[in-house]
Design an enzyme around this catalytic site. Structure first.
Site, PDB file in Angstrom:
ATOM      1  N   ILE A 158      -6.198  10.049  -1.863  1.00  0.00           N
ATOM      2  CA  ILE A 158      -5.864  10.877  -3.028  1.00  0.00           C
ATOM      3  C   ILE A 158      -4.636  11.738  -2.739  1.00  0.00           C
ATOM      4  CG2 ILE A 158      -6.675  12.700  -4.581  1.00  0.00           C
ATOM      5  CD1 ILE A 158      -9.498  11.500  -4.255  1.00  0.00           C
ATOM      6  N   CYS A 159      -4.548  12.281  -1.527  1.00  0.00           N
ATOM      7  CA  CYS A 159      -3.379  13.104  -1.170  1.00  0.00           C
ATOM      8  C   CYS A 159      -2.111  12.255  -1.195  1.00  0.00           C
ATOM      9  CB  CYS A 159      -3.574  13.734   0.198  1.00  0.00           C
ATOM     10  SG  CYS A 159      -4.950  14.906   0.253  1.00  0.00           S
ATOM     11  N   THR A 160      -2.193  11.048  -0.675  1.00  0.00           N
ATOM     12  CA  THR A 160      -1.036  10.151  -0.686  1.00  0.00           C
ATOM     13  C   THR A 160      -0.625   9.840  -2.119  1.00  0.00           C
ATOM     14  OG1 THR A 160      -1.697   9.195   1.438  1.00  0.00           O
ATOM     15  CG2 THR A 160      -0.178   7.900   0.076  1.00  0.00           C
ATOM     16  N   LEU A 219       1.096  12.963  -3.717  1.00  0.00           N
ATOM     17  CA  LEU A 219       2.455  13.233  -3.247  1.00  0.00           C
ATOM     18  C   LEU A 219       3.418  12.097  -3.603  1.00  0.00           C
ATOM     19  CD1 LEU A 219       1.716  15.009   0.136  1.00  0.00           C
ATOM     20  CD2 LEU A 219       2.135  16.010  -2.110  1.00  0.00           C
TER      21      LEU A 219
END
Length: 148
Positions: free
Chosen positions: A43-45, A48
């Site tokens: 999810i972070c990837t 960003l």
């Protein structure tokens, strides 16, 4: 979480693009702070990469975008190079920035996922948890542009 209308706290920290002093930008341009839990997670990837893919849209509003979590600059650098992020990932190794912005912690995951938009006068105009859609952030930046 800090509330809309509050002044954004200034901070200094190292990033993938060198030292960041928020005071160098407060009062000059809109700022988007993206607190995210961890590098190299799905999810972070995705979150960003959405910033990276929207570079032209952010540039239209002269918005500074900063990704922030407790990872080291070296960990951020590897993550940033892998996905070609051209915006700073800030190392909040001692979690001082997280505390200044009252971003909570989540058991096992680290810090919460929170997005702040700071107006060019230094006030927080947007504060929401979660992986916010780019269109939502752009609407806030557009509103700032049309009201100034």
């Amino acid at each position: 979480m800090l509330m809309i209308g509050e002044q954004a706290p200034a901070f200094e920290a190292d990033s993938t693009l060198g030292p960041i002093r928020l005071n160098d930008y407060l009062g000059k341009q809109p700022i988007v702070l993206i607190f995210y839990p961890k590098d190299e997670t799905p999810i972070c990837t995705k979150q960003l990469c959405a910033v990276r893919d929207s570079k032209a849209e952010y540039a239209k509003y002269d918005a500074l975008v900063l990704g922030i979590n407790p990872a080291s600059v070296e960990e951020h650098r590897k993550f940033s190079q892998k996905f070609m992020y051209d915006f700073p990932l800030v190392s909040d190794h001692e979690e001082m920035i997280r505390q200044l912005y009252d971003v909570g912690k989540v058991f096992l995951l680290g810090q919460q996922r929170v997005v702040y938009v700071i107006a060019s006068d230094g006030t927080i105009v947007y504060a929401k948890k979660g992986n916010r859609p780019t269109s939502e952030i752009m609407a806030v930046l557009e509103h700032l542009l049309t009201t100034n």
